[in-house]
Scaffold this active site. Structure first.
Site, PDB file in Angstrom:
ATOM      1  N   ALA A 237       0.831  -1.202   0.000  1.00 47.72           N
ATOM      2  CA  ALA A 237       0.000   0.000   0.000  1.00 47.72           C
ATOM      3  C   ALA A 237       0.872   1.260   0.000  1.00 47.72           C
ATOM      4  CB  ALA A 237      -0.914  -0.006   1.211  1.00 47.72           C
TER       5      ALA A 237
ATOM      6  N   TYR B   1       3.865   1.478  -1.115  1.00 49.46           N
ATOM      7  CA  TYR B   1       4.493   1.538  -2.436  1.00 49.46           C
ATOM      8  C   TYR B   1       3.533   2.161  -3.458  1.00 49.46           C
ATOM      9  CZ  TYR B   1       6.564  -0.149  -6.795  1.00 49.46           C
ATOM     10  OH  TYR B   1       7.082  -0.229  -8.053  1.00 49.46           O
ATOM     11  N   ASP B   2       2.267   1.726  -3.397  1.00 49.89           N
ATOM     12  CA  ASP B   2       1.270   2.243  -4.331  1.00 49.89           C
ATOM     13  C   ASP B   2       1.108   3.758  -4.203  1.00 49.89           C
ATOM     14  OD1 ASP B   2       0.842  -0.210  -5.358  1.00 49.89           O
ATOM     15  OD2 ASP B   2      -0.950  -0.644  -4.166  1.00 49.89           O
TER      16      ASP B   2
ATOM     17  N   SER C  37      25.663 -21.701 -27.314  1.00 50.52           N
ATOM     18  CA  SER C  37      24.925 -22.679 -26.512  1.00 50.52           C
ATOM     19  C   SER C  37      25.950 -23.486 -25.721  1.00 50.52           C
ATOM     20  CB  SER C  37      24.036 -23.537 -27.395  1.00 50.52           C
ATOM     21  OG  SER C  37      24.838 -24.342 -28.203  1.00 50.52           O
TER      22      SER C  37
ATOM     23  N   GLU D 249      26.384 -23.009 -11.457  1.00 49.92           N
ATOM     24  CA  GLU D 249      25.109 -22.270 -11.514  1.00 49.92           C
ATOM     25  C   GLU D 249      24.002 -23.241 -11.898  1.00 49.92           C
ATOM     26  OE1 GLU D 249      25.653 -19.192 -14.436  1.00 49.92           O
ATOM     27  OE2 GLU D 249      27.499 -18.493 -13.497  1.00 49.92           O
TER      28      GLU D 249
ATOM     29  N   LYS E  30      21.104 -24.445 -14.327  1.00 50.95           N
ATOM     30  CA  LYS E  30      20.725 -24.241 -15.718  1.00 50.95           C
ATOM     31  C   LYS E  30      19.206 -24.138 -15.742  1.00 50.95           C
ATOM     32  CE  LYS E  30      21.501 -25.761 -20.403  1.00 50.95           C
ATOM     33  NZ  LYS E  30      20.117 -25.864 -20.851  1.00 50.95           N
TER      34      LYS E  30
ATOM     35  N   ASP F  97      15.528 -23.495 -17.049  1.00 48.08           N
ATOM     36  CA  ASP F  97      14.842 -23.766 -18.302  1.00 48.08           C
ATOM     37  C   ASP F  97      13.960 -22.582 -18.659  1.00 48.08           C
ATOM     38  OD1 ASP F  97      14.902 -25.605 -20.199  1.00 48.08           O
ATOM     39  OD2 ASP F  97      13.566 -27.047 -19.218  1.00 48.08           O
TER      40      ASP F  97
ATOM     41  N   ARG G  59      17.891 -14.810 -28.157  1.00 46.74           N
ATOM     42  CA  ARG G  59      19.080 -15.420 -28.708  1.00 46.74           C
ATOM     43  C   ARG G  59      18.973 -15.583 -30.228  1.00 46.74           C
ATOM     44  NH1 ARG G  59      22.558 -20.555 -28.210  1.00 46.74           N
ATOM     45  NH2 ARG G  59      21.275 -21.565 -29.766  1.00 46.74           N
TER      46      ARG G  59
ATOM     47  N   TYR H 219      23.341 -14.130 -15.902  1.00 48.97           N
ATOM     48  CA  TYR H 219      24.408 -15.102 -15.640  1.00 48.97           C
ATOM     49  C   TYR H 219      25.749 -14.763 -16.280  1.00 48.97           C
ATOM     50  CZ  TYR H 219      22.534 -17.203 -19.983  1.00 48.97           C
ATOM     51  OH  TYR H 219      22.082 -17.429 -21.246  1.00 48.97           O
TER      52      TYR H 219
ATOM     53  N   LYS I 279      31.295 -23.402 -15.061  1.00 49.60           N
ATOM     54  CA  LYS I 279      32.071 -22.446 -15.842  1.00 49.60           C
ATOM     55  C   LYS I 279      33.462 -22.296 -15.238  1.00 49.60           C
ATOM     56  CE  LYS I 279      27.886 -19.903 -16.985  1.00 49.60           C
ATOM     57  NZ  LYS I 279      27.061 -18.713 -16.784  1.00 49.60           N
TER      58      LYS I 279
ATOM     59  N   LYS J 299      23.741 -32.230 -16.885  1.00 51.53           N
ATOM     60  CA  LYS J 299      22.287 -32.388 -16.811  1.00 51.53           C
ATOM     61  C   LYS J 299      21.840 -33.242 -15.621  1.00 51.53           C
ATOM     62  CE  LYS J 299      20.823 -30.201 -20.488  1.00 51.53           C
ATOM     63  NZ  LYS J 299      20.004 -30.900 -21.439  1.00 51.53           N
TER      64      LYS J 299
ATOM     65  N   CYS K  55     -22.449 -40.112 -17.060  1.00 52.28           N
ATOM     66  CA  CYS K  55     -21.465 -39.585 -16.111  1.00 52.28           C
ATOM     67  C   CYS K  55     -21.138 -40.664 -15.077  1.00 52.28           C
ATOM     68  CB  CYS K  55     -22.035 -38.342 -15.425  1.00 52.28           C
ATOM     69  SG  CYS K  55     -21.078 -37.814 -13.983  1.00 52.28           S
TER      70      CYS K  55
ATOM     71  N   CYS L 269     -22.785 -39.444 -11.503  1.00 52.94           N
ATOM     72  CA  CYS L 269     -24.226 -39.314 -11.255  1.00 52.94           C
ATOM     73  C   CYS L 269     -25.092 -40.026 -12.282  1.00 52.94           C
ATOM     74  CB  CYS L 269     -24.614 -37.838 -11.175  1.00 52.94           C
ATOM     75  SG  CYS L 269     -24.570 -37.021 -12.771  1.00 52.94           S
TER      76      CYS L 269
ATOM     77  N   CYS M 195     -20.470 -33.765 -18.234  1.00 53.07           N
ATOM     78  CA  CYS M 195     -21.665 -34.308 -17.595  1.00 53.07           C
ATOM     79  C   CYS M 195     -22.742 -33.230 -17.722  1.00 53.07           C
ATOM     80  CB  CYS M 195     -21.368 -34.601 -16.128  1.00 53.07           C
ATOM     81  SG  CYS M 195     -22.846 -34.764 -15.116  1.00 53.07           S
TER      82      CYS M 195
ATOM     83  N   CYS N 132     -24.713 -32.485 -10.436  1.00 52.51           N
ATOM     84  CA  CYS N 132     -23.869 -33.669 -10.236  1.00 52.51           C
ATOM     85  C   CYS N 132     -23.028 -33.482  -8.966  1.00 52.51           C
ATOM     86  CB  CYS N 132     -22.964 -33.846 -11.449  1.00 52.51           C
ATOM     87  SG  CYS N 132     -21.722 -35.139 -11.261  1.00 52.51           S
TER      88      CYS N 132
HETATM   89  S1  IVH Z   1      25.854 -19.701 -19.852  1.00 52.99           S
HETATM   90  C1  IVH Z   1      28.499 -19.426 -23.316  1.00 52.99           C
HETATM   91  N1  IVH Z   1      24.474 -20.024 -17.628  1.00 52.99           N
HETATM   92  O1  IVH Z   1      21.270 -22.639 -21.390  1.00 52.99           O
HETATM   93  C2  IVH Z   1      27.655 -19.663 -22.145  1.00 52.99           C
HETATM   94  N2  IVH Z   1      23.418 -20.530 -19.688  1.00 52.99           N
HETATM   95  O2  IVH Z   1      22.707 -24.058 -24.024  1.00 52.99           O
HETATM   96  C3  IVH Z   1      26.255 -19.884 -22.507  1.00 52.99           C
HETATM   97  N3  IVH Z   1      21.082 -21.254 -19.479  1.00 52.99           N
HETATM   98  O3  IVH Z   1      19.992 -21.013 -23.890  1.00 52.99           O
HETATM   99  C4  IVH Z   1      25.273 -19.647 -21.508  1.00 52.99           C
HETATM  100  N4  IVH Z   1      20.967 -21.115 -17.292  1.00 52.99           N
HETATM  101  O4  IVH Z   1      20.085 -19.454 -21.887  1.00 52.99           O
HETATM  102  C5  IVH Z   1      24.469 -20.121 -18.970  1.00 52.99           C
HETATM  103  N5  IVH Z   1      23.382 -20.249 -15.600  1.00 52.99           N
HETATM  104  C6  IVH Z   1      23.370 -20.344 -16.926  1.00 52.99           C
HETATM  105  C7  IVH Z   1      22.227 -20.752 -17.651  1.00 52.99           C
HETATM  106  C8  IVH Z   1      22.294 -20.844 -19.041  1.00 52.99           C
HETATM  107  C9  IVH Z   1      20.314 -21.410 -18.396  1.00 52.99           C
HETATM  108  C10 IVH Z   1      20.665 -21.509 -20.871  1.00 52.99           C
HETATM  109  C11 IVH Z   1      21.059 -20.442 -21.832  1.00 52.99           C
HETATM  110  C12 IVH Z   1      21.175 -21.120 -23.163  1.00 52.99           C
HETATM  111  C13 IVH Z   1      21.375 -22.541 -22.783  1.00 52.99           C
HETATM  112  C14 IVH Z   1      22.761 -22.965 -23.196  1.00 52.99           C
END
Ligand code: IVH
Length: 682
Positions: free
Chosen positions: A36, A38-39, A84, A115, A117, A119, A138, A226, A291, A315, A419, A422, A437, A442
């Site tokens: 509130a 903040y608003d 990638s 880190e 990864k 999705d 990308r 990242y 990394k 993975k 159904c 019922c 149904c 029901c």
């Molecule tokens: S580093 C050169 N860090 O994974 C380094 N990527 O295949 C490339 N992703 O579509 C990215 N979390 O968006 C990095 N902590 C993370 C990540 C990350 C998700 C995704 C990235 C890319 C795919 C890489």
């Protein structure tokens, strides 16, 4: 009204304050003030900016959603390609990677950053002179789409960075939809009869690639940065870990689960920790990214093809398993849908025993060619109900049977599909994949309608959850939602229920009492009209101001509301036509549940008291549209410039009105300024 100098100073102060609180709330997750409070700040800033549009800038926190829908996205060339990642699926593959890079470097004295990864979807953000300038997807790695205006709606993405930041730099990160937001979005879509998103990644991508940022802003997207892509004009740290710390200091949201790791053993431990804990995360992650920490070593290692040698995705094991599909059962949903579900030979998947799994509808079962008796692949993702991915066709014996919903629910005695709860007839509305149904009374529907009515997003009656609503219904204490408000006369019977003492009964009755004053939108949503989710309910409340008016609206009137199509209109009409529903509404009214809302008074509208005169032609709207939008917000339209005119809005080829305004000293705004004003007031 404040003098321009005072206003300018105050605007700057408010912007700084609001940016600070945004950062506390969205980035650090640790707010210092209430919503509130903040608003109040935001409203004050909006007001000042409306009165002094010359001080309105693109990096103002009021301008997260200012832009109009696009025809198409522009193209952005990435100064350095977005790469990638290569994958490792086992500890052996991880150590093979480690051996390989150690050999290339000639030593193994380097550390790592681990880190998650996430999705989601990779984005590159460019900041120029302290301001967020461009955001891109990308794409193919070299060229992406310009999604700047959508990214601006992500509250944790800073629109401005501190003055000592490099004058030009690019950061990269992952935009994602937190799991809670993903489930909510899919629930809404189900209500509205829209196709569901298969996973949070698709939902995030779909949200970011909306041409209309007003849709994106309603999706609770978030972002973790990242890496630093490039920076000009300023020295930046020499390790990845310090770079992440540096990015944090510039106000970017960096994943708190990142760790600096001394050696490959620690990398393996980090991985194991998250294999076990991944389900507790508020986002979906499919692995970790490892990394090399030293940027100089990263440089030396370089890339192969589209993948850097200095990083790898390790993975998580898929939470999948296989088992036998014993049968397909049918449950009845709140709106009467007949929902098929898989009855499975119990199987342990990632430590959880699974006996049942979701199967969305008959079409889906046919498309995936799932047959009863099949060995099927089961997948768990996060906390959601496990799903059947598909059959293992190589394991077929020939005895598997195709599933036919109408045969499954065929009632021999009655001689028609019925159904399963019922026994009433079932039907399939034209163009829909679900069967329903036909009996509004029901028991399966009735009980779930009660549960829905009391749920958080609806009337929010604490205490009446799934279990209690079932008990109340089974014991005959309530037959429909209106009965909830008559429970206070049945205290004795309530006290006889298991686990219901004085205290819990009185808490429940208090909660029921409180729910009588919920906003109209919640009441409309709580009724459980097919295809009406929370957003549609809000729209209908805004347009109708009372349940009676909504009940009496004609199909044409309903369809004249923006975004209401024939499907929703027909559903509303069918709902209010039913005698049982009319009776429920009557009893809700008798028990004093608020069923109307005063239309906001014209004086209270944001543009009240302001007169606009328009001249010239406009690019993004017709004059009529602009006038309508001004009027909806409480402003008035003048035909000529007088002393009473608040603003002259100038398009291309303005007429003599402009000279008149200049001679009178009337404030002048252009098309963009008007758009901004209207968007922030709407
Ligand atoms: S580093 C050169 N860090 O994974 C380094 N990527 O295949 C490339 N992703 O579509 C990215 N979390 O968006 C990095 N902590 C993370 C990540 C990350 C998700 C995704 C990235 C890319 C795919 C890489």
């Amino acid at each position: 009204m404040a003098s321009p100098e005072e206003a300018q100073k105050k605007i700057a102060e408010l912007k700084a304050q609001i940016n600070h609180h945004n950062y506390r709330y969205y980035v650090l997750d640790s707010p210092e003030i209430s919503d509130a409070e903040y608003d109040v700040l935001l409203r004050e800033l909006k007001q000042l900016e409306a009165q002094h549009p010359q001080f309105l800038t693109a990096d103002s926190p009021t301008q997260r959603v200012g832009a109009e829908p696009l025809e198409a996205f522009g193209v952005v060339e990435h100064p350095t390609p977005l790469l990638s990642l290569g994958n490792a699926f086992s500890g052996d593959e991880l150590s093979a990677w480690h051996t390989r890079i150690s050999r290339l470097l000639g030593h193994a004295s380097f550390d790592f950053v681990g880190e998650h990864k996430i999705d989601g979807l990779a984005v590159a953000l460019t900041y120029v002179n302290g301001r967020f300038a461009t955001g891109a997807t990308r794409g193919d790695g070299f060229r992406g789409e310009d999604i700047t205006q959508n990214l601006r709606t992500i509250r944790s993405l800073p629109l401005a960075v501190p003055q000592d930041a490099p004058p030009r730099f690019e950061v990269r990160g992952e935009v994602y939809l937190p799991l809670a937001g993903f489930h909510k979005l899919n629930r809404e879509r189900e209500e509205a009869g829209l196709p569901l998103f298969a996973n949070p990644r698709n939902a995030a991508a779909g949200s970011v690639r909306q041409l209309d940022p007003r849709i994106t802003t309603r999706r609770p997207l978030d972002i973790y940065i990242y890496m630093l892509g490039s920076a000009e004009g300023k020295a930046t740290p020499s390790t990845h870990w310090e770079t992440l710390e540096y990015l944090k200091s510039l106000g970017f949201k960096v994943n708190p689960n990142n760790r600096r790791l001394d050696d490959i053993k620690q990398v393996e431990d980090y991985y194991q920790t998250w294999v076990e804990k991944r389900e507790k995360l508020h986002y979906e992650a499919d692995g970790i990214v490892v990394k090399v920490n030293q940027l100089e070593l990263q440089q030396r290692l370089g890339d192969v093809g589209r993948e850097p040698r200095w990083a790898i995705a390790y993975k998580f094991p898929a939470v999948q398993g296989t088992t036998r599909l014993i049968d397909i059962g049918i449950s009845v949903g709140r709106t009467g849908t007949l929902n098929p579900y898989a009855i499975l030979e119990p199987v342990s998947v990632g430590g959880v025993t699974i006996r049942q799994a979701a199967l969305h509808n008959e079409d889906d079962i046919r498309r995936k060619d799932i047959r009863i008796g099949d060995t099927v692949i089961i997948q768990r993702a996060g906390e959601v109900i496990p799903a059947v991915v598909g059959p293992v066709t190589s394991q077929r014996t020939g005895k598997e049977k195709e599933f036919k919903l109408l045969e499954k629910v065929f009632d021999k005695e009655k001689g028609h599909p019925a159904c399963p709860v019922c026994g009433s007839e079932v039907f399939q509305p034209e163009g829909e994949v679900m069967y329903y149904c036909s009996n509004a009374a029901c028991p399966a529907q009735a009980q779930q309608r009660i549960e829905h009515f009391a749920s958080r997003g609806a009337m929010d009656i604490r205490g009446i959850g799934e279990n209690l609503s079932a008990t109340l219904y089974e014991k005959g204490l309530i037959k429909d939602i209106a009965d909830i408000y008559y429970l206070k006369d049945r205290k004795e019977q309530l006290l006889e229920l298991e686990k219901m003492g004085e205290k819990s009964v009185s808490n429940m009755l208090d909660a029921i009492e409180k729910s009588k004053n919920r906003p109209l939108a919640r009441v409309i949503f709580a009724l459980g009209v097919r295809h009406i989710g929370e957003e549609t309910a809000e729209l209908l409340a805004r347009e109708s101001h009372s349940l009676d008016a909504l009940a009496e609206a004609s199909r044409e009137e309903l369809m004249s509301i923006e975004t209401i199509g024939p499907k929703i209109a027909d559903s509303i009409i069918a709902f209010f036509r039913q005698e049982t529903n009319r009776d429920i509404i009557k009893r809700l009214r008798e028990s004093r549940v608020k069923l109307e809302e005063k239309p906001v008074k014209a004086e209270a509208l944001p543009l009240a008291g302001m007169e606009f005169v328009l001249t010239g032609t406009f690019k993004t709207f017709s004059r009529k549209e602009a006038e309508e939008r001004i009027k909806t917000l409480g402003g008035t339209i003048g035909s000529s410039v007088t002393r009473k005119t608040t603003y002259l809005v100038v398009g291309t080829d303005p007429g003599s009105k402009l000279d008149k305004a200049r001679s009178l000293g009337t404030k002048i705004m252009n098309e963009t300024e008007l758009q901004n004003l209207l968007n922030q007031k709407a």
